[in-house]
Design an enzyme around this catalytic site. Structure first.
Site, short mmCIF file in Angstrom:
data_model
loop_
_atom_site.label_atom_id
_atom_site.label_comp_id
_atom_site.label_asym_id
_atom_site.label_seq_id
_atom_site.Cartn_x
_atom_site.Cartn_y
_atom_site.Cartn_z
N HIS A 71 99.39 26.22 -3.18
CA HIS A 71 100.74 26.47 -3.08
C HIS A 71 101.37 26.91 -4.62
CE1 HIS A 71 100.41 22.82 -0.40
NE2 HIS A 71 100.73 24.07 0.33
N ARG A 73 102.01 29.77 -5.48
CA ARG A 73 103.02 30.52 -5.09
C ARG A 73 103.81 30.23 -3.60
NH1 ARG A 73 103.63 36.46 -7.44
NH2 ARG A 73 103.89 36.00 -9.65
N LYS A 77 100.55 31.78 3.07
CA LYS A 77 100.37 32.79 4.08
C LYS A 77 98.98 33.17 4.62
CE LYS A 77 102.56 36.61 5.93
NZ LYS A 77 101.95 36.30 7.31
N LYS A 101 93.03 37.11 -2.39
CA LYS A 101 93.58 38.23 -1.67
C LYS A 101 95.08 38.56 -2.01
CE LYS A 101 91.86 38.63 2.34
NZ LYS A 101 91.50 38.56 3.78
N LYS A 113 95.50 29.57 6.23
CA LYS A 113 94.76 30.14 7.47
C LYS A 113 94.96 29.02 8.59
CE LYS A 113 92.47 33.88 8.46
NZ LYS A 113 92.57 35.11 7.86
N SER A 369 102.34 42.51 5.85
CA SER A 369 102.92 41.23 6.41
C SER A 369 104.04 40.70 5.44
CB SER A 369 101.91 40.00 6.46
OG SER A 369 101.23 40.01 7.93
P1 NAD Z 1 89.84 41.18 16.88
O1 NAD Z 1 89.69 40.00 17.55
O2 NAD Z 1 91.04 42.05 17.25
O3 NAD Z 1 88.55 41.95 17.04
C1 NAD Z 1 87.11 41.41 16.71
C2 NAD Z 1 86.21 42.41 17.44
O4 NAD Z 1 84.91 42.03 16.94
C3 NAD Z 1 86.17 42.16 19.16
O5 NAD Z 1 86.40 43.24 19.66
C4 NAD Z 1 84.96 41.38 19.27
O6 NAD Z 1 84.47 41.70 20.61
C5 NAD Z 1 84.22 41.90 18.35
N1 NAD Z 1 82.79 41.25 18.02
C6 NAD Z 1 82.74 39.75 17.98
N2 NAD Z 1 81.51 39.56 17.64
C7 NAD Z 1 80.93 40.84 17.33
C8 NAD Z 1 79.60 40.95 17.16
N3 NAD Z 1 78.69 40.14 16.79
N4 NAD Z 1 79.08 42.46 16.95
C9 NAD Z 1 80.01 43.17 17.17
N5 NAD Z 1 81.41 42.99 17.60
C10 NAD Z 1 81.68 41.82 17.56
O7 NAD Z 1 89.91 40.49 15.36
P2 NAD Z 1 90.43 41.46 13.96
O8 NAD Z 1 91.94 40.92 13.84
O9 NAD Z 1 90.36 42.82 14.22
O10 NAD Z 1 89.72 40.68 12.74
C11 NAD Z 1 88.16 41.01 12.40
C12 NAD Z 1 88.02 40.55 11.10
O11 NAD Z 1 88.88 41.25 10.24
C13 NAD Z 1 87.99 39.13 11.12
O12 NAD Z 1 87.10 38.79 10.06
C14 NAD Z 1 89.42 38.77 10.34
O13 NAD Z 1 89.33 37.81 9.69
C15 NAD Z 1 89.53 39.89 9.29
N6 NAD Z 1 90.81 40.32 9.27
C16 NAD Z 1 91.65 40.71 10.17
C17 NAD Z 1 93.06 40.94 9.87
C18 NAD Z 1 93.95 41.42 10.62
O14 NAD Z 1 95.22 41.95 10.34
N7 NAD Z 1 93.84 41.37 12.01
C19 NAD Z 1 93.41 41.12 8.29
C20 NAD Z 1 92.24 40.91 7.32
C21 NAD Z 1 91.01 40.51 8.06
#
Ligand code: NAD
Length: 478
Positions: A71, A73, A77, A101, A113, A369
């Site tokens: 907290h 800031r 988020k 981050k 989270k 965001s």
């Molecule tokens: P998402 O659900 O849109 O996509 C994840 C993809 O990974 C899916 O298509 C899934 O089938 C695939 N997957 C799962 N297990 C797998 C494996 N063993 N091998 C290959 N593919 C596999 O999720 P996302 O939003 O793209 O998030 C992915 C990662 O990025 C996460 O670690 C998340 O915390 C991180 N992240 C996401 C965001 C965001 O804006 N969405 C921001 C920062 C970090």
């Protein structure tokens, strides 16, 4: 012997212990007193909830979490994840990563989270909606959501649709709250979302890699040329982050030679048509049977193919001490959170692999965001006030140049010169600037300590220093 002991211990770390391990590794380079380090590292609030949801004729108890790590800031988020792997340790780790981050890229939020332990792909949409709305209600009841309190966003297994349900539930329970639309980001444009948020994390990964690959000395050490053009890239995960990263890095001239999904990988040395594969998977719900290139049944083995840049963009703990020695990539870009374990990192660093850490490289999502939240609080689209004025001003300037020189500027050049910035132009420009500046901070910090530290340690140290300064400014720590 000591080395062996350390690597044995590293193998058994939970996800949140891994984040703490990285923190502890960086802490000595910050000069912060132990009490302050303890405060920065600890998770401030953990809300675990269980609630009943109807599945047809039965009722199931759903396990869910929201963790506010820091907290220092406000608001806090961080995204909301839907996955069967969700547990308290995972959500705590992800919340802590959000704190570091945000600090690293100067987004003025504490980290948080959320997670719901469900399979989004096996849950019917009407039940997913009930679960999302109930989860939001639980957050409202405990004051764990709000534009000035805690602002969720999409993560693994969630997207615009879920953010729309969260928003609708929130504004229904809190009618008349003028800034209510800022209670969640990653919303559809039609519900006050922002252009460019959907692809922001992937676009940020590419802006970051473009900067990383621009330093001649660093690339020479890896035996690579500068620039993204011609680089051979492997991406794991064709979801939000993986798809946009693969698509945009191809536009920069890189060649995506393999994409690994949960049920198989596609490999094509000539380069994969990312949109074509994405459309195929959307339709068939699988990459199996894709007619171009070669489909590899053992998806994890695709990470071990020779390439320049490996981009794990699926989940944590994908590169461990079990497969690290077989990884042939020269650069690993952690688009997912926590895809490389500490034990794997130790092996990879010894092999000279450059690891660009999650807390930096996937920060594009939270950056945009932040822009969306600013848009919601200001109640006006970016560019709306100045676009026409800029265009008129530029037109007058070109007219002046034409009058003074007696020459005519070609219409095609005029169009691009006078174009006033739209929201998407400003968002992408702000995102690119953020990714470039943050990498320069990290690189500068690392350079000052010569070969003493790796990039992740430098990134953590820069982040801790910025949080430290917030606490010093509050006068809490002498
Ligand atoms: P998402 O659900 O849109 O996509 C994840 C993809 O990974 C899916 O298509 C899934 O089938 C695939 N997957 C799962 N297990 C797998 C494996 N063993 N091998 C290959 N593919 C596999 O999720 P996302 O939003 O793209 O998030 C992915 C990662 O990025 C996460 O670690 C998340 O915390 C991180 N992240 C996401 C965001 C965001 O804006 N969405 C921001 C920062 C970090």
């Amino acid at each position: 012997m000591a080395d062996k002991k350390e690597s044995l211990n590293l193998k058994n770390l939970s996800f949140s212990d891994s984040v703490s391990y990285y923190f502890d590794k960086a802490a000595p380079f910050t000069g912060a007193p132990q009490g302050l380090l303890d405060q920065i590292k600890t998770c401030n609030s953990i809300y675990k909830m269980n609630f009943p949801v109807k599945y047809g004729n039965e009722v199931r108890v759903i396990e869910a979490y929201r963790v506010q790590h820091s907290h220092h800031r406000m608001p806090t988020k961080g995204g909301i994840r839907y996955s069967l792997q969700v547990d308290q340790d995972e959500v705590m780790a992800l919340a802590a990563l959000m704190t570091y981050k945000c600090a690293l890229v100067d987004v003025p939020f504490g980290g948080a989270k959320g997670g719901i332990k469900i399979s989004p792909r096996q849950t019917p949409p009407d039940i997913l909606e009930n679960i999302t709305r109930r989860y939001t209600t639980e957050l409202v009841k405990k004051n764990f959501i709000g534009p000035g309190i805690d602002v969720p966003a999409p993560d693994y297994g969630t997207g615009e649709r879920e953010m729309a349900w969260i928003l609708d539930t929130y504004v229904t329970l809190r009618p008349g709250e003028i800034d209510g639309y800022g209670c969640v980001t990653g919303k559809p444009i039609a519900l006050n979302g922002i252009h460019g948020r959907t692809e922001a994390t992937g676009r940020g990964v590419v802006y970051a890699l473009n900067e990383v690959c621009s330093y001649k000395d660093d690339m020479k050490d890896l035996g690579l040329e500068t620039g993204l053009e011609g680089k051979r890239v492997i991406v794991q995960g064709l979801g939000n982050v993986g798809y946009h990263t693969a698509r945009i890095i191809s536009q920069y001239g890189a060649k995506v030679i393999a994409i690994a999904e949960a049920d198989g990988a596609v490999y094509d040395e000539n380069g994969i048509d990312v949109d074509d594969l994405y459309k195929y998977r959307q339709e068939k719900k699988s990459v199996k049977g894709y007619g171009k290139g070669k489909v590899i049944a053992d998806s994890a083995s695709a990470l071990e193919l020779p390439c320049d840049i490996l981009i794990p963009a699926a989940l944590e703990k994908q590169i461990t001490d079990k497969n690290a020695a077989r990884i042939k990539a020269k650069i690993i870009a952690e688009a997912a959170n926590g895809p490389v374990t500490p034990a794997a990192e130790q092996i990879l660093l010894k092999k000279g692999v450059m690891i660009i850490p999650d807390i930096y490289i996937n920060a594009g999502g939270v950056t945009v965001s932040y822009f969306e939240w600013l848009k919601n609080l200001s109640h006006v689209r970016f560019g709306r006030m100045q676009k026409r004025w800029e265009e008129k001003h530029q037109t007058d300037f070109i007219k002046l140049v034409e009058d003074l020189t007696g020459k005519t500027v070609a219409k095609s050049r005029i169009d691009s010169l006078i174009h006033g910035a739209d929201e998407i132009d400003l968002v992408n420009s702000g995102l690119e600037d953020t990714m470039i500046e943050a990498y320069r901070d990290i690189r500068e910090f690392k350079k000052r300590r010569k070969s003493e530290i790796d990039i992740r340690t430098a990134a953590f140290a820069v982040a801790i220093n910025k949080i430290k300064n917030s606490y010093y400014a509050m006068g809490i720590f002498p």
